[in-house]
Design an enzyme around this catalytic site. Structure first.
Site, PDB file in Angstrom:
ATOM      1  N   SER A  75       4.992  37.585 -20.735  1.00  0.00           N
ATOM      2  CA  SER A  75       6.025  38.177 -19.922  1.00  0.00           C
ATOM      3  C   SER A  75       6.287  39.549 -20.176  1.00  0.00           C
ATOM      4  O   SER A  75       5.661  40.116 -21.105  1.00  0.00           O
ATOM      5  CB  SER A  75       7.311  37.376 -20.736  1.00  0.00           C
ATOM      6  OG  SER A  75       7.332  36.081 -20.334  1.00  0.00           O
TER       7      SER A  75
HETATM    8  N1  SAH Z   1       6.377  32.790 -23.971  1.00  0.00           N
HETATM    9  C1  SAH Z   1       5.261  33.229 -23.113  1.00  0.00           C
HETATM   10  C2  SAH Z   1       5.429  33.289 -21.477  1.00  0.00           C
HETATM   11  C3  SAH Z   1       4.188  32.382 -20.933  1.00  0.00           C
HETATM   12  S1  SAH Z   1       4.455  32.056 -19.085  1.00  0.00           S
HETATM   13  C4  SAH Z   1       4.454  34.450 -23.663  1.00  0.00           C
HETATM   14  O1  SAH Z   1       5.114  35.157 -24.262  1.00  0.00           O
HETATM   15  O2  SAH Z   1       3.505  34.642 -23.280  1.00  0.00           O
HETATM   16  C5  SAH Z   1       5.427  30.709 -19.380  1.00  0.00           C
HETATM   17  C6  SAH Z   1       4.684  29.333 -19.894  1.00  0.00           C
HETATM   18  O3  SAH Z   1       5.450  27.963 -19.676  1.00  0.00           O
HETATM   19  C7  SAH Z   1       3.078  29.081 -19.415  1.00  0.00           C
HETATM   20  O4  SAH Z   1       2.181  29.292 -20.416  1.00  0.00           O
HETATM   21  C8  SAH Z   1       3.406  27.732 -18.963  1.00  0.00           C
HETATM   22  O5  SAH Z   1       2.155  26.861 -18.731  1.00  0.00           O
HETATM   23  C9  SAH Z   1       4.224  27.034 -19.658  1.00  0.00           C
HETATM   24  N2  SAH Z   1       5.044  25.774 -19.115  1.00  0.00           N
HETATM   25  C10 SAH Z   1       5.592  25.763 -17.698  1.00  0.00           C
HETATM   26  N3  SAH Z   1       6.250  24.219 -17.603  1.00  0.00           N
HETATM   27  C11 SAH Z   1       6.160  23.967 -18.942  1.00  0.00           C
HETATM   28  C12 SAH Z   1       6.519  22.631 -19.501  1.00  0.00           C
HETATM   29  N4  SAH Z   1       7.081  21.839 -18.832  1.00  0.00           N
HETATM   30  N5  SAH Z   1       6.250  22.429 -20.787  1.00  0.00           N
HETATM   31  C13 SAH Z   1       5.594  23.479 -21.762  1.00  0.00           C
HETATM   32  N6  SAH Z   1       5.300  24.515 -21.206  1.00  0.00           N
HETATM   33  C14 SAH Z   1       5.545  24.812 -19.905  1.00  0.00           C
END
Ligand code: SAH
Length: 227
Positions: A75
């Site tokens: 993000s």
């Molecule tokens: N907090 C992260 C943001 C990553 S983007 C950071 O600091 O880098 C969002 C993430 O949510 C992705 O890796 C995606 O695979 C995950 N995601 C999406 N749906 C999900 C679910 N149902 N359960 C767990 N993770 C999920």
């Protein structure tokens, strides 16, 4: 051990240049309205370049989301800062659940501010890389699991705060049920291109939910199933 050798060299490379870049990023975040000094300090200290592939590391301290593989992104720092601020504003939660570990950056920021963080990721390879980073940085107050975050982490509930870093059409009820009385949940909600960052606070006495709109955001979608 190989990982430790890697970690030592990564941390040696993490010298003045990246500290200056982080100071500049923090100054920018302040200009953009981030006020909480605890959050700004956490971002000033945490080496974001260790959370992305080396090829993109030179862009680590730009205020922008960056690809981390599998169609996912780390993000934007402003969004991480704003969500973290919203989560700790009315008191530091003891136990926090994050859905969407991704690179692990948001979880690492939280780990430096709260006593206990749990994080769930559905893409195994991303989780594996994130865990390596947590180890490298010596983060110990964090547990992670490979699972569908729509289900939360019922065995570890209740949580004082829950943060979703992927956007669903709504908040999964199962997750909401894992929020302690007086707890706060921060999540992007809505379809791609029209997402709102919401903070929901559950009143400790009445159980009533207070919703607050924290503005427009852009996140990858909350999906189901494991990869
Ligand atoms: N907090 C992260 C943001 C990553 S983007 C950071 O600091 O880098 C969002 C993430 O949510 C992705 O890796 C995606 O695979 C995950 N995601 C999406 N749906 C999900 C679910 N149902 N359960 C767990 N993770 C999920």
């Amino acid at each position: 051990m190989k990982t430790h050798a890697l970690s030592a060299s990564a941390l040696r490379g993490e010298g003045l240049t990246s500290q200056r870049a982080r100071d500049r990023l923090v100054a920018h975040l302040r200009e953009e309205g981030i006020k909480d000094l605890r959050v700004l300090d956490a971002i000033r200290r945490l080496p974001r370049h260790l959370f992305i592939d080396e090829a993109l590391a030179s862009r680590a301290y730009e205020n922008t989301a960056l690809p981390i593989g599998h169609g996912q992104t780390i993000s934007q720092p402003w969004v991480v800062a704003r969500m973290t601020e919203a989560l700790i504003e009315r008191g530091v939660p003891q136990r926090v659940l994050e859905i969407g570990t991704g690179s692990g950056y948001q979880a690492a920021v939280l780990a430096s501010l709260v006593p206990q963080i749990h994080t769930v990721e559905r893409i195994e390879e991303l989780l594996r890389k994130a865990r390596r980073r947590f180890r490298q940085l010596g983060i110990e107050n964090l547990r992670s699991k490979h699972d569908d975050g729509n289900l939360g982490w019922p065995e570890e509930a209740p949580f004082d705060a829950i943060i979703l870093t992927a956007a669903g059409e709504g908040i999964p009820q199962g997750l909401f049920d894992q929020l302690a009385p007086g707890g706060v949940l921060v999540a992007p909600v809505g379809p791609s291109g029209a997402q709102t960052l919401l903070r929901l606070t559950r009143d400790a006495q009445t159980g009533e939910v207070l919703p607050e709109d924290l503005g427009q955001v852009s996140f990858v979608p909350l999906l189901g199933g494991l990869v």
